[in-house]
Design an enzyme around this catalytic site. Structure first.
Site, PDB file in Angstrom:
ATOM      1  N   PHE A 139       0.856  -1.190   0.000  1.00 17.23           N
ATOM      2  CA  PHE A 139       0.000   0.000   0.000  1.00 17.23           C
ATOM      3  C   PHE A 139       0.888   1.235   0.000  1.00 17.23           C
ATOM      4  O   PHE A 139       1.725   1.413   0.891  1.00 17.23           O
ATOM      5  CB  PHE A 139      -0.913   0.033   1.218  1.00 17.23           C
ATOM      6  CG  PHE A 139      -1.855   1.207   1.225  1.00 17.23           C
ATOM      7  CD1 PHE A 139      -3.039   1.158   0.504  1.00 17.23           C
ATOM      8  CD2 PHE A 139      -1.553   2.364   1.935  1.00 17.23           C
ATOM      9  CE1 PHE A 139      -3.903   2.245   0.491  1.00 17.23           C
ATOM     10  CE2 PHE A 139      -2.406   3.451   1.936  1.00 17.23           C
ATOM     11  CZ  PHE A 139      -3.583   3.394   1.214  1.00 17.23           C
TER      12      PHE A 139
ATOM     13  N   LYS B 166       3.122  10.128   8.492  1.00 15.87           N
ATOM     14  CA  LYS B 166       2.489   9.678   9.733  1.00 15.87           C
ATOM     15  C   LYS B 166       3.217  10.127  11.000  1.00 15.87           C
ATOM     16  O   LYS B 166       3.045  11.246  11.444  1.00 15.87           O
ATOM     17  CB  LYS B 166       2.295   8.163   9.693  1.00 15.87           C
ATOM     18  CG  LYS B 166       1.232   7.744   8.658  1.00 15.87           C
ATOM     19  CD  LYS B 166       0.858   6.291   8.809  1.00 15.87           C
ATOM     20  CE  LYS B 166      -0.159   5.853   7.762  1.00 15.87           C
ATOM     21  NZ  LYS B 166      -1.480   6.491   7.922  1.00 15.87           N
TER      22      LYS B 166
ATOM     23  N   ASP C  43       9.281   2.702   1.242  1.00 21.61           N
ATOM     24  CA  ASP C  43       8.102   3.403   1.751  1.00 21.61           C
ATOM     25  C   ASP C  43       8.040   3.158   3.258  1.00 21.61           C
ATOM     26  O   ASP C  43       7.656   2.087   3.710  1.00 21.61           O
ATOM     27  CB  ASP C  43       6.849   2.867   1.053  1.00 21.61           C
ATOM     28  CG  ASP C  43       5.563   3.501   1.571  1.00 21.61           C
ATOM     29  OD1 ASP C  43       5.565   4.051   2.688  1.00 21.61           O
ATOM     30  OD2 ASP C  43       4.540   3.409   0.873  1.00 21.61           O
TER      31      ASP C  43
END
Length: 388
Positions: free
Chosen positions: A133, A247, A218
């Site tokens: 993702f 995040k 990532d």
């Protein structure tokens, strides 16, 4: 009319209606609009690194917003320079930073950076992992190996070939001299907190080196201490060509970063990319406070206590525990994670059914021993309720 009904009438239905409306938070605790208290063991999807209303973040943000809250990219300001310097000081080797607002935007920047490299070198396709993702904008979604959210928005602008995550042989076969870049998560987050086999990232680095493809890590969820290291790739002994962050970096404020190492940090030229809000002074001030107060020793000790306690639970619904640091998944023997999430909320704990058979457990990095012990004491009853 309730807040839930107002939400349903005002918003597009892509989220449904969330089951809990939060009103405030303090430390590792949050309260809903009815005054009920919960221990937060999801931290805004591994985002609220220092919990809620941490004094250092409150002070940094308050001082910055009272000084200057926004400049755009037409002007520079000291907080963005300080933050870039701090990040580079925690990383290995020469690199340069681009700031964005979110994880998907950080991955869009990485995608464009790699695409520029690929077109310069005459390369034609990307490789990414099944169930990976990387975001929901079209570029990031192109690289996301989840058919359920990807397929309805194709065709996509580039050729992306997906391989099983953790399979070094499949990766080696897929990556040739025509490959632009390989996009990988050091641990797959939305797939259910799935770590790769030992040596997988080292093999990915070797494969990219031998073919000239770029390696993109990532680390939207895995960085800023979440796994017990500043960056998960450091534990693998591997430096990527491009790194993406978001995040936990902002501790709850929106910020993303794309870091290019070596030559990859110089691929963009003036005008190639930009962001009006990227590197916002307030978000940078929050991120600097986060970096000042993340305690890796505490993260490691808390993570060991949480993992050991979960692995000691004996219940037929609990198959195993996987993950890294304070970023774990309780893998269930049946697809009842949604019921377990609700049972946990009923017991006063917030966790996330990240997959039908997996509960994501990712508390703030300031979680205390008492918090962990309270969660562990309640967890068997949560499983029992979910198993009914």
């Amino acid at each position: 009319m309730s807040l839930y009904e107002r939400f349903e009438q005002a918003f597009m239905p892509n989220y449904g209606v969330p089951p809990i409306a939060l009103a405030r938070g303090e430390g590792t605790q949050v309260w809903d609009v009815d005054g009920r208290r919960y221990l937060d063991f999801i931290a805004g999807i591994a985002t609220s690194s220092l919990g809620h209303a941490h004094p250092a973040v409150v002070d940094a943000v308050s001082r910055q917003v009272a000084t200057i809250a926004h400049t755009s990219n037409l002007f520079l300001h000291e907080p963005e320079v300080l933050l870039a310097e701090r990040l580079l000081g925690l990383l290995d080797g020469p690199a340069r930073v681009f700031f964005a607002n979110s994880g998907t935007e950080a991955n869009e920047a990485a995608y464009k950076l790699a695409l520029k490299y690929g077109r310069r070198e005459g390369r034609s396709y990307f490789v990414a992992a099944e169930n990976g993702f990387h975001g929901r904008t079209i570029g990031a979604l192109s690289l996301t190996g989840k058919p359920s959210i990807r397929d309805q928005f194709g065709p996509f602008p580039v050729d992306v070939r997906f391989v099983p995550y953790g399979d070094a042989d499949a990766l080696k076969e897929a990556v040739t001299g025509d490959c632009i870049a390989v996009f990988l998560e050091p641990t797959q987050g939305e797939a259910g907190v799935v770590p790769p086999p030992d040596g997988y990232f080292e093999a990915a680095r070797e494969i990219c080196d031998s073919t000239g493809a770029l390696l993109v890590a990532d680390e939207i969820q895995s960085a800023i201490g979440r796994t017990g290291h500043w960056f998960a790739h450091q534990a693998e002994g591997v430096t990527p060509d491009i790194l993406t962050l978001a995040k936990g970096l902002g501790g709850g404020l929106p910020i993303g970063a794309c870091v290019g190492f070596g030559d990859a940090g110089k691929l963009f030229e003036k005008g190639d990319h930009g962001s009006t809000f990227g590197g916002n002074p307030v978000s940078c001030a929050a991120a600097l406070a986060v970096l000042d107060h993340v305690d890796l020793d505490h993260v490691r000790s808390a993570a060991a206590r949480l993992r050991d306690g979960l692995e000691a639970v004996r219940h037929p619904l609990l198959q195993k525990v996987r993950g890294r640091g304070l970023w774990l998944a309780a893998v269930l023997t049946e697809p009842v994670a949604a019921r377990a999430q609700q049972a946990a909320a009923d017991a006063g704990f917030l966790v996330n059914a990240v997959q039908p058979d997996a509960l994501r457990i990712a508390p703030p990095l300031v979680v205390t021993e008492d918090d962990i012990d309270a969660f562990l004491a309640a967890f068997p009853a949560v499983l029992q309720e979910a198993a009914k």
